[in-house]
Design a protein around this motif. Structure first.
Motif, PDB file in Angstrom:
ATOM      1  N   ARG A 178      29.986  47.455  49.324  1.00  0.00           N
ATOM      2  CA  ARG A 178      30.451  48.702  49.931  1.00  0.00           C
ATOM      3  C   ARG A 178      29.266  49.641  50.125  1.00  0.00           C
ATOM      4  O   ARG A 178      28.303  49.603  49.353  1.00  0.00           O
ATOM      5  N   GLU A 235      37.286  57.775  46.732  1.00  0.00           N
ATOM      6  CA  GLU A 235      37.533  56.340  46.831  1.00  0.00           C
ATOM      7  C   GLU A 235      38.393  55.883  45.651  1.00  0.00           C
ATOM      8  O   GLU A 235      38.082  56.147  44.484  1.00  0.00           O
ATOM      9  N   TYR A 236      39.488  55.194  45.981  1.00  0.00           N
ATOM     10  CA  TYR A 236      40.369  54.595  44.981  1.00  0.00           C
ATOM     11  C   TYR A 236      40.161  53.084  45.037  1.00  0.00           C
ATOM     12  O   TYR A 236      40.139  52.487  46.115  1.00  0.00           O
ATOM     13  N   ASN A 237      40.030  52.464  43.867  1.00  0.00           N
ATOM     14  CA  ASN A 237      39.834  51.023  43.832  1.00  0.00           C
ATOM     15  C   ASN A 237      40.658  50.430  42.698  1.00  0.00           C
ATOM     16  O   ASN A 237      40.565  50.885  41.554  1.00  0.00           O
ATOM     17  N   GLU A 269      40.748  42.918  45.228  1.00  0.00           N
ATOM     18  CA  GLU A 269      40.388  44.332  45.146  1.00  0.00           C
ATOM     19  C   GLU A 269      41.001  45.096  46.310  1.00  0.00           C
ATOM     20  O   GLU A 269      40.844  44.707  47.481  1.00  0.00           O
ATOM     21  N   GLN A 270      41.694  46.168  45.971  1.00  0.00           N
ATOM     22  CA  GLN A 270      42.268  47.065  46.972  1.00  0.00           C
ATOM     23  C   GLN A 270      41.447  48.351  46.980  1.00  0.00           C
ATOM     24  O   GLN A 270      41.233  48.965  45.935  1.00  0.00           O
ATOM     25  N   THR A 271      40.997  48.762  48.171  1.00  0.00           N
ATOM     26  CA  THR A 271      40.142  49.935  48.305  1.00  0.00           C
ATOM     27  C   THR A 271      40.740  50.909  49.304  1.00  0.00           C
ATOM     28  O   THR A 271      41.203  50.505  50.378  1.00  0.00           O
ATOM     29  N   GLU A 283      32.273  42.456  38.918  1.00  0.00           N
ATOM     30  CA  GLU A 283      32.611  43.159  40.142  1.00  0.00           C
ATOM     31  C   GLU A 283      32.305  42.283  41.345  1.00  0.00           C
ATOM     32  O   GLU A 283      31.336  41.535  41.350  1.00  0.00           O
ATOM     33  N   GLU A 290      31.076  51.579  40.287  1.00  0.00           N
ATOM     34  CA  GLU A 290      31.039  52.974  40.767  1.00  0.00           C
ATOM     35  C   GLU A 290      29.708  53.631  40.437  1.00  0.00           C
ATOM     36  O   GLU A 290      29.134  54.355  41.257  1.00  0.00           O
ATOM     37  N   TRP A 311      40.860  49.830  37.358  1.00  0.00           N
ATOM     38  CA  TRP A 311      41.157  50.880  38.338  1.00  0.00           C
ATOM     39  C   TRP A 311      40.037  51.911  38.291  1.00  0.00           C
ATOM     40  O   TRP A 311      39.365  52.082  37.261  1.00  0.00           O
ATOM     41  N   ALA A 369      41.681  46.574  41.011  1.00  0.00           N
ATOM     42  CA  ALA A 369      41.239  45.178  41.031  1.00  0.00           C
ATOM     43  C   ALA A 369      41.890  44.393  39.904  1.00  0.00           C
ATOM     44  O   ALA A 369      42.249  44.943  38.854  1.00  0.00           O
TER      45      ALA A 369
END
Length: 822
Positions: free
Chosen positions: A564, A491-493, A516-518, A217, A816, A458, A495
């Motif tokens: 984060r 929260e959506y992630n 990574e898209q957050t 991560e 997470e 995801w 990667a």
């Protein structure tokens, strides 16, 4: 104090007496393929019939290792060293009267073919420095017996825990805490409560990784701490039973059991651990308030808090082996705990001449219940013998928490008469977090020593936090709408990563890129406030190692990382600690970004690392006058207006410079030492309410671990550590040190182990600090915590002793799970 000092003196006297009785010798010499002596190789003497560990030694500069006394019997040796394959000797016999010199051992490089079919259960060194991490082998530590996971972390190299239970690594905050390869969703007080309830006997090892590759991560400003739980790898049916008792100011108990059954088609495993701990935190605070540099009053607080933790941890799973190339597994981890706290906070409020004006006493109680369950399905398939494989994981977890609190404050004039009515606030808070994650990883070796790794992940995390607060009067309770609130978070992630590595004769290299898209969505019921934050970030990494000589390696690495905010750090609820101190979260808190650079030099077992990192928008817990943060906060008639709130904020930037050294030394054949030195400088820039911060301070953490091995199954351990303090944002911490010691005896033909230890013998591990907001606020505090504890524990091992190669599980919900408690 006299009793503990006497105990320590008796321990050392025992050590000295046993040491003087060694008379005989068993010797061996270890070389590389090029006939270069291997220094600081770990040599373990095992009983041949059951592979029980009897003695441990480190080789010297000539590659020689051995013991002064070995009883008659049949044995075998296990020899290991960094970057080399583990060597197992053939069984040999000694009559115990003559010195024995075994044939020289040649260690092969780590990627060379290892001897097949010979596997044993053996004790590893407590601290190992590998090429990419430091490994703390908890099972091998005598002093760790009877402790909690948090206690073991505090004794690990470079790890510190501050007054808010925030964990930092090598002087830097933002460390990722993983459990079995997946980040726990808890941080702060929730994570500390969980770790205090997790007994050390449930832990196999702790991996400390300061500069992870793109496969991990992207979270973790200072790196990753991965807590690996026990799982027996022996064939057939086997397991362990453990029980222990500890006594500090208050008692502590723990008990646990593990069970494992493995054959060629299936592996069934499970464990249960129970931990009960009573603890204290006695905190003294002096607060001074200013307005543009003009003194506006002060107060002195005496906060005595006692709390207890009842924790149950259950882990169960099964691996199926439908073929030699495929594994399908299921794992469920559950934790159930109760946390009860009772605090009495006595406050004396001073006037402008520093004389007492009035006082108040706050009684705080907390009755907290939590249950966490996460289920994992995993799959792994090897396509061929080259190492080409694919693995996948899916996780689903639910974290529940319910807390009932009361803060009751009574106010008095100096003559003891009531100053005004009591102030009583009740809280009823519930929280539920659900995480859903999935990931897939692919490894493809390429001709010429190259390897390609790729993967995707995801996740969806959602939480619902509901807090109700009531002002209590003699006539009844009334809802406090200034504090009652409900907070929703999603929260959506998504990667993906790509790693390419290549090995050459003299050097190896690895480059990687992770994207990574957050997408974050928050909503709070009070004021119908909503927040949205979407971003995409790239996280490159590169590693290069060059072999100067057979036993000397130079390495450099660079990576970009993100931290984060924890889920609870975004929660805007206002929690009362006493009548003049509150805490809250910040929904607009931004993630912090870090570029990290390292250069390392390894010679034999010695390792030296130079590091530099720069962080933008670093997250920091600060103190602020509450009206500056919450202008609508109501100050009641007669109430002290000097009210502060703890709140996470983003500073402007921080810079870290550090030197780390790991130096194992073999003092004698029965005394091995591992020293860890971390010298660093932290510099911070920020501005809070006009209080400009542009300052830094040097600091040092020094730790030494000494292991003593004697005849007849006796072992001892002596640890010492010193933390000079340092700057952490607006706070400057003072120095503290501790000494711990323990002894261990192997009993019941090696199947049982009895341990006795004392931590922080002289009760000197007492945190102190000063907080300064120039022209606005100055605070001095120090605390007494229950760090001095005497523990006794017993472990019994049963079943088959033949070991199968361990399977490493890294599940999908790593990041997470870490953040759910923030």
């Amino acid at each position: 104090m006299k009793a503990f000092t006497l105990c320590a003196m008796l321990l050392f006297a025992t050590v000295a007496t046993v040491a003087q009785n060694n008379t005989k010798a068993l010797n061996i010499t270890i070389f590389t393929e090029g006939k270069t002596p291997v220094e600081a190789a770990t040599v373990e003497l095992l009983r041949a019939k059951d592979s029980a560990l009897l003695k441990t030694a480190l080789s010297d500069k000539t590659g020689a290792a051995g013991w002064e006394s070995v009883a008659a019997g049949t044995y075998m040796l296990r020899v290991s060293a960094v970057n080399f394959s583990t060597y197992f000797s053939a069984p040999f016999t000694t009559d115990g009267t003559m010195a024995v010199s075994l044939p020289a051992v040649t260690l092969l490089p780590q990627n060379a073919t290892q001897m097949q079919g010979v596997t044993v259960t053996a004790k590893k060194p407590f601290i190992q420095k590998l090429s990419d991490r430091i490994v703390v082998n908890v099972e091998s530590s005598i002093i760790s017996a009877g402790s909690s996971a948090l206690d073991v972390l505090e004794r690990s190299p470079g790890v510190t825990v501050d007054q808010n239970d925030a964990i930092s690594l090598r002087g830097r905050a933002g460390v990722i805490i993983m459990i079995d390869g997946k980040p726990t969703p808890m941080t702060g007080a929730d994570l500390a409560t969980y770790l205090r309830g997790l007994p050390s006997n449930a832990i196999e090892r702790i991996d400390i990784i300061t500069n992870p590759s793109a496969r991990y991560e992207a979270a973790g400003n200072s790196g990753i701490i991965d807590i690996r739980m026990k799982k027996d790898q022996r064939m057939g049916a086997n397991g362990t039973l453990t029980a222990g008792y500890g006594q500090g100011v208050y008692p502590k108990t723990n008990a646990g059991a593990t069970y494992n059954y493995r054959n060629k088609k299936v592996n069934i495993f499970g464990n249960y651990n129970y931990n009960y701990r009573e603890l204290l935190n006695h905190l003294f605070i002096n607060r001074n308030f200013y307005d543009k540099g003009v003194f506006k009053g002060s107060d002195d607080k005496d906060n005595y808090a006692a709390f207890n933790i009842n924790a149950h941890a259950v882990r169960a799973g099964v691996d199926f082996f439908p073929s030699k190339k495929t594994i399908v597994g299921f794992v469920v981890n559950s934790n159930f705990s109760t946390f009860a706290r009772k605090a009495e906070i006595k406050t004396v409020v001073n006037d402008l001449q520093y004389n007492p004006n009035f006082s108040f006493v706050s009684l705080g109680t907390d009755d907290n219940k939590s249950d966490n369950t996460i289920a994992n399905i995993n799959f792994k398939h090897s396509f061929d013998s080259t190492g080409r494989e694919i693995s996948a994981d899916v996780d689903y977890g639910v974290y529940n928490n319910h807390s009932l609190t009361r803060t009751a404050s009574s106010f008095y004039n100096l003559n003891g008469t009531p100053k005004r009515d009591d102030d009583i606030l009740d809280g009823d808070q519930t929280g539920k977090l659900i995480l859903r994650t999935g990931k897939v990883d692919y490894v493809n070796p390429i001709k010429g020593g190259a390897k390609l790794e790729a993967g995707a992940k995801w996740s969806l995390v959602s939480s619902d936090n509901d807090a109700k607060f009531y002002n209590v009067f003699p006539s009844g309770s009334i809802n406090d709408d200034t504090k009652t609130n409900r907070f929703y978070y999603k929260e959506y992630n998504n990667a993906g990563y790509l790693n390419v590595s290549k090995e050459y004769k003299k050097f190896n290299m690895q480059v990687g890129l992770r994207g990574e898209q957050t997408m974050v969505r928050t909503r709070q019921q009070k004021g119908a406030q909503a927040f949205k934050n979407d971003y995409f970030k790239l996280f490159p990494s590169a590693f290069f190692n060059y072999k100067l000589k057979e036993d000397q390696t130079l390495g450099v690495s660079v990576s970009r990382r993100i931290d984060r905010p924890g889920y609870s750090q975004l929660n805007p609820f206002l929690f009362q600690i006493d009548a003049t101190i509150y805490s809250t979260g910040a929904p607009n808190l931004r993630p912090q970004m870090t570029w990290s650079y390292e250069a390392s030099y390894t010679v034999k077992q010695l390792n030296f690392t130079l590091g530099y990192s720069r962080t933008t928008d670093p997250q920091n817990i600060v103190l602020s006058k509450i009206l500056d943060v919450i202008p609508t906060f109501e100050i009641k008639p007669g109430q002290d207006s000097n009210i502060t709130v703890q709140i996470p904020v983003n500073l402007q930037s921080s810079d870290y410079f550090g030197l780390t050294a790991t130096t194992p030394i073999r003092i004698s054949k029965w005394w091995n030492m591992v020293n860890n030195l971390n010298v660093f400088y932290n510099h911070f820039n920020g501005n809070l309410g006009g209080a400009q911060l542009n300052n830094g301070a040097p600091a040092a953490n020094i730790r030494t671990t000494n292991n003593f091995t004697f005849k007849k199954g006796w072992q001892a351990e002596l640890n010492a550590n010193y933390n000079s303090g340092g700057r952490y944002g607006y706070m400057v911490a003072r120095g503290q040190w501790a000494l711990a010691a323990g002894v261990q005896k192997s009993v019941l033909e090696g199947k049982g182990t009895l341990r006795l230890n004392v931590s922080d013998i002289f009760w000197t591990n007492r945190p102190r600090a000063k907080v300064v907001y120039e022209g606005s606020y100055v605070e001095n505090w120090h605390a007494f915590r229950e760090s001095r504890v005497a523990n006794i524990s017993f472990t019994y091992r049963f079943g088959n002793s033949k070991v199968q190669a361990a399977r490493r599980r890294t599940t999908a919900s790593e990041e997470e799970a870490r953040r759910a408690g923030n």
